[in-house]
Design an enzyme around this catalytic site. Structure first.
Site, PDB file in Angstrom:
ATOM      1  N   ARG A 162      23.416  33.409 -17.320  1.00 55.22           N
ATOM      2  CA  ARG A 162      22.250  32.581 -16.990  1.00 55.22           C
ATOM      3  C   ARG A 162      21.277  32.619 -18.167  1.00 55.22           C
ATOM      4  NH1 ARG A 162      18.451  32.277 -11.561  1.00 55.22           N
ATOM      5  NH2 ARG A 162      17.665  30.204 -12.042  1.00 55.22           N
ATOM      6  N   TYR A 172      13.490  38.603 -17.828  1.00 54.12           N
ATOM      7  CA  TYR A 172      14.017  39.965 -17.660  1.00 54.12           C
ATOM      8  C   TYR A 172      14.551  40.499 -19.008  1.00 54.12           C
ATOM      9  CZ  TYR A 172      13.635  39.063 -12.639  1.00 54.12           C
ATOM     10  OH  TYR A 172      13.159  38.763 -11.381  1.00 54.12           O
ATOM     11  N   HIS A 211       8.796  34.927 -15.267  1.00 54.59           N
ATOM     12  CA  HIS A 211       7.952  35.183 -14.093  1.00 54.59           C
ATOM     13  C   HIS A 211       6.471  35.236 -14.451  1.00 54.59           C
ATOM     14  CE1 HIS A 211      11.108  35.318 -11.283  1.00 54.59           C
ATOM     15  NE2 HIS A 211      11.663  36.436 -11.717  1.00 54.59           N
ATOM     16  N   GLU A 253      14.447  34.141 -16.906  1.00 57.43           N
ATOM     17  CA  GLU A 253      13.253  34.464 -16.113  1.00 57.43           C
ATOM     18  C   GLU A 253      12.425  35.632 -16.675  1.00 57.43           C
ATOM     19  OE1 GLU A 253      15.305  31.796 -14.697  1.00 57.43           O
ATOM     20  OE2 GLU A 253      13.491  31.901 -13.494  1.00 57.43           O
ATOM     21  N   HIS A 257      17.312  37.557  -4.134  1.00 56.76           N
ATOM     22  CA  HIS A 257      17.190  38.879  -3.526  1.00 56.76           C
ATOM     23  C   HIS A 257      16.544  38.705  -2.146  1.00 56.76           C
ATOM     24  CE1 HIS A 257      16.453  42.966  -2.827  1.00 56.76           C
ATOM     25  NE2 HIS A 257      15.234  43.025  -3.264  1.00 56.76           N
ATOM     26  N   GLN A 259       6.980  30.216   1.622  1.00 53.39           N
ATOM     27  CA  GLN A 259       6.250  31.052   2.573  1.00 53.39           C
ATOM     28  C   GLN A 259       7.093  32.150   3.212  1.00 53.39           C
ATOM     29  OE1 GLN A 259       3.847  27.444   4.251  1.00 53.39           O
ATOM     30  NE2 GLN A 259       3.371  29.213   5.488  1.00 53.39           N
TER      31      GLN A 259
END
Ligand code: NAP
Ligand code: SF4
Length: 679
Positions: free
Chosen positions: A216, A168, A254, A166, A28, A341
């Protein structure tokens, strides 16, 4: 020279054929928050397609309003949105590429009050508690996935990827920790994976056989109560039977307390978790996470871990990754250094993604490629990040560039950064610049401290000063004591630091020095050492792939710290507030387990044979130390600029020489690139 025969071999995925095994993973970008968002996204993806990437996976779009990542987050649920997606798919196809839409329902990670989940269990990384989906809600959500998939194909996408990893929504259904349901979608393993399989079947039924259907899967959950490796293998088989053409792999949730993609994770660390999926199914399997060079990707395919590789950040760093691989120019790839970063840290703080090593990423419209109308003779002084980036970009535009560096090698502060455990990827940045400077014919003058008189001779049309910074020396009594050393002396290895150390200044460099003094470089280079340090079960045998759940939150404490290190700052706030959002917690966790002492609100009184005299809340204290390392920020190095100004010559300043405060490579390279494009 390495060859990449496997990476460059076409692969059938369902009814489609990919020209190579390199895929741009979903990421994203937040470009949709800017003006002309679809034009920007189209240009962003078209550049990657023109760079010959075999397939692009779009950033995730939610199939309904309750599944968005955040208020206003990407959502694709109605025909009125078709045209904006067509702008993207047309641009990608015109550039010769293929693109698939990722459908991502954020579940309990959705930062919206109406977020939903299999059970009403709050995630520690979200302020909102989810509502448990009813059976009707589940059926509606499955239909929403199918609806969005149909819209995607109508908009021209070559298929869809269903995001099941991840942490979700789909992942939340599969894991016992987050699914406490007692209906047909909860309880047993078979019941918990039913939601995923119903979605795959519904999407396949709606799309027919032609569009690609990618699923995935979470190859290792890295959370307590996650699936085991054996369950994941069975899950993958069920996904294949339900109609998927290809299985992509994700790593961790996450909310995991284990880093999964930062530079401190060894390259291709998750290979065995991915191999476990590959060995379970007959359809192609895609590897992901910390694959940033074609050598790494080729080896994963050669050793049977996967059939193709997904790289998201490396395609931000270099849109021509695949093309350079095909042309035998791998040494010219601008390599993702895993810093997060300019990509994840910006996304997590509501800014648009770009890339530290490639500021053009996401800004393809602002930074047009091409040559300057008038070729100029340009002198660049300083061969650090800013100077090298400017020289490369200016030479690419056709200017004749001479780069002066007073030291015997290029790199400036990057040479210090790469010595820090977990920052070895900076070597790739140095390699990229060195190769590009040579290939572009930049006249690099090492060991040459060019004088103002020489620059003023009229040999140059433009003078650009990237003369960097000088470490700040704070005014503390005894600052000249032999115990006091600068961070540069420590990181360059010039000074052998003793067993008891005080670090003055807790910015990025103070933390880097702490890591240099306490960290273990093997943990970011060797997967076994990394797994031991973070409590990962390499065999992925138990729930979630964690070796010892109790140890993970505080990490493993199986080594005796090499030193006693105290890190000081004057501000009263907790140390490390300015560290990157996606990496600061990793650094702090590692340093805490090495017993780093962090002291805020300090006043420094003196340094003498006894050590560092300081006060906190007015109470005087003495810390006996062998060395005091100064990391108190920097001052701009502008001597040459001032000499030129005295001669009436205007030189342009970039990097730390321009603004020293809070300088980092991100700002230096961005500023250098912008100036080169404007020249
Ligand atoms: P910095 O972030 O500005 O930190 C300087 C530190 O020195 C602060 O902790 C400051 O805190 C202290 N300080 C400032 N003036 C002082 C004085 N007169 N006496 C005593 N202490 C003083 O600078 P840096 O650590 O040198 O880093 C430079 C840049 O590189 C930063 O922008 C940083 O983000 C970047 N960097 C980033 C990373 C990374 O991993 N992302 C790594 C290294 C560097 P107090 O004023 O509270 O004492
Ligand atoms: Fe990679 Fe850093 Fe660029 Fe992100 S910002 S893509 S991590 S180099």
């Amino acid at each position: 020279m390495p060859t990449f025969d496997r990476l460059l071999t076409p692969l059938a995925v369902g009814q489609a054929v990919l020209p190579n095994r390199m895929v741009m993973g979903a990421m994203h970008t937040r470009l949709e928050t800017l003006d002309r968002p679809h034009e920007r996204l189209a240009a962003f993806y078209a550049a990657r397609a023109a760079g010959e990437i075999g397939l692009i996976l779009s950033g995730g779009f939610s199939p309904n309003a309750e599944g968005v990542m955040e208020p206003g987050g990407p959502l694709f649920d109605r025909a009125g949105q078709l045209d904006e997606h067509r702008a993207v798919t047309r641009a990608v196809h015109a550039a010769g590429g293929k693109i698939v839409l990722q459908i991502l329902h954020a579940g309990r990670y959705a930062k919206v009050p109406e977020c939903v989940a299999p059970s009403a269990i709050k995630a520690r990384i979200n302020a909102w508690t989810p509502r448990a989906l009813s059976l009707d809600d589940i059926r509606r959500t499955i239909a929403d996935f199918a609806h969005t998939a149909a819209l995607a194909v109508e908009a021209g996408y070559d298929g869809v990827e269903i995001m099941g990893s991840e942490g979700y929504l789909i992942n939340e259904f599969a894991a016992a920790a987050t699914n406490h349901r007692d209906d047909e979608y909860g309880g047993s393993f078979e019941a918990r994976i039913r939601f995923a399989l119903d979605i795959v079947r519904a999407v396949r039924e709606r799309l027919g056989d032609a569009p690609m259907l990618i699923y995935r899967i979470s190859s290792i959950d890295l959370v307590e109560g996650g699936l085991s490796g054996a369950e994941i293998a069975t899950f993958a088989q069920r996904v294949e039977a339900a109609g998927a053409d290809l299985i992509n792999t994700g790593v961790g949730w996450h909310e995991s307390a284990v880093p999964t993609i930062a530079a401190s994770v060894p390259r291709a660390a998750w290979r065995e978790a991915i191999r476990n999926v590959k060995q379970a199914v007959g359809i192609p399997v895609m590897a992901s996470n910390r694959i940033n060079m074609p050598e790494v990707a080729e080896e994963l395919i050669a050793s049977g871990v996967a059939d193709l590789v997904s790289m998201a950040r490396p395609l931000l760093a270099d849109p021509e990754f695949a093309k350079k691989t095909r042309l035998g120019l791998a040494d010219e790839i601008n390599t993702c250094i895993g810093c997060n970063q300019a990509c994840l840290d910006r996304i997590f703080t509501e800014r648009t993604a770009t890339c530290l090593v490639n500021p053009r990423a996401g800004r393809e419209i602002e930074f047009p490629a091409g040559r300057a109308r008038v070729a100029k003779r340009v002198a660049v002084v300083g061969g650090g990040a800013a100077g090298m980036a400017f020289a490369v970009n200016a030479a690419e535009r056709g200017h004749a560039v001479t780069l002066y560096e007073a030291a015997a090698r290029l790199g400036g502060q990057l040479n210090l950064a790469k010595a820090v455990p977990g920052k070895a990827e900076f070597n790739e940045m140095l390699r990229y610049f060195a190769v590009r400077l040579a290939k572009l014919g930049v006249d690099v003058r090492l060991g040459e401290a060019v004088s103002a008189a020489s620059l003023a001779s009229g040999a140059y049309d433009e003078i650009v000063l990237a003369t960097g910074v000088t470490p700040r020396v704070p005014e503390i009594a005894g600052i000249d004591h032999p115990k006091v050393v600068s961070y540069a002396d420590v990181l360059s290895g010039k000074v052998e630091v003793g067993a008891r150390v005080a670090i003055i200044g807790a910015g990025g460099i103070g933390f880097d020095v702490a890591e240099f003094l306490l960290g273990d470089a093997r943990e970011s280079l060797d997967a076994d050492a990394f797994f031991r340090a973070w409590g990962v079960d390499a065999a992925n045998a138990g729930a979630g792939g964690l070796a010892n759940v109790a140890n993970v939150a505080n990490a493993v404490n199986d080594t005796t710290p090499r030193r006693s290190v105290h890190l000081f700052q004057r501000k009263a706030e907790p140390l490390g507030k300015g560290l990157g959002k996606s990496t600061g917690w990793i650094l702090k966790a590692r340093l805490r387990r090495a017993n780093l002492m962090m002291i805020s609100g300090a006043t420094y009184d003196a340094i003498d044979d006894q050590g560092l005299h300081y006060r906190v809340d007015g109470a005087p204290q003495v810390l006996a130390v062998d060395h005091v390392v100064l990391c108190a920020g920097q001052l701009a190095n502008r001597a040459l600029h001032d000499e030129l100004a005295a001669r009436g010559i205007h030189a342009k300043l970039i990097g730390g020489a321009d603004v020293a405060a809070e300088l980092d490579a991100l700002r230096a390279i961005d500023q250098a690139t912008r100036l080169a494009v404007a020249l």
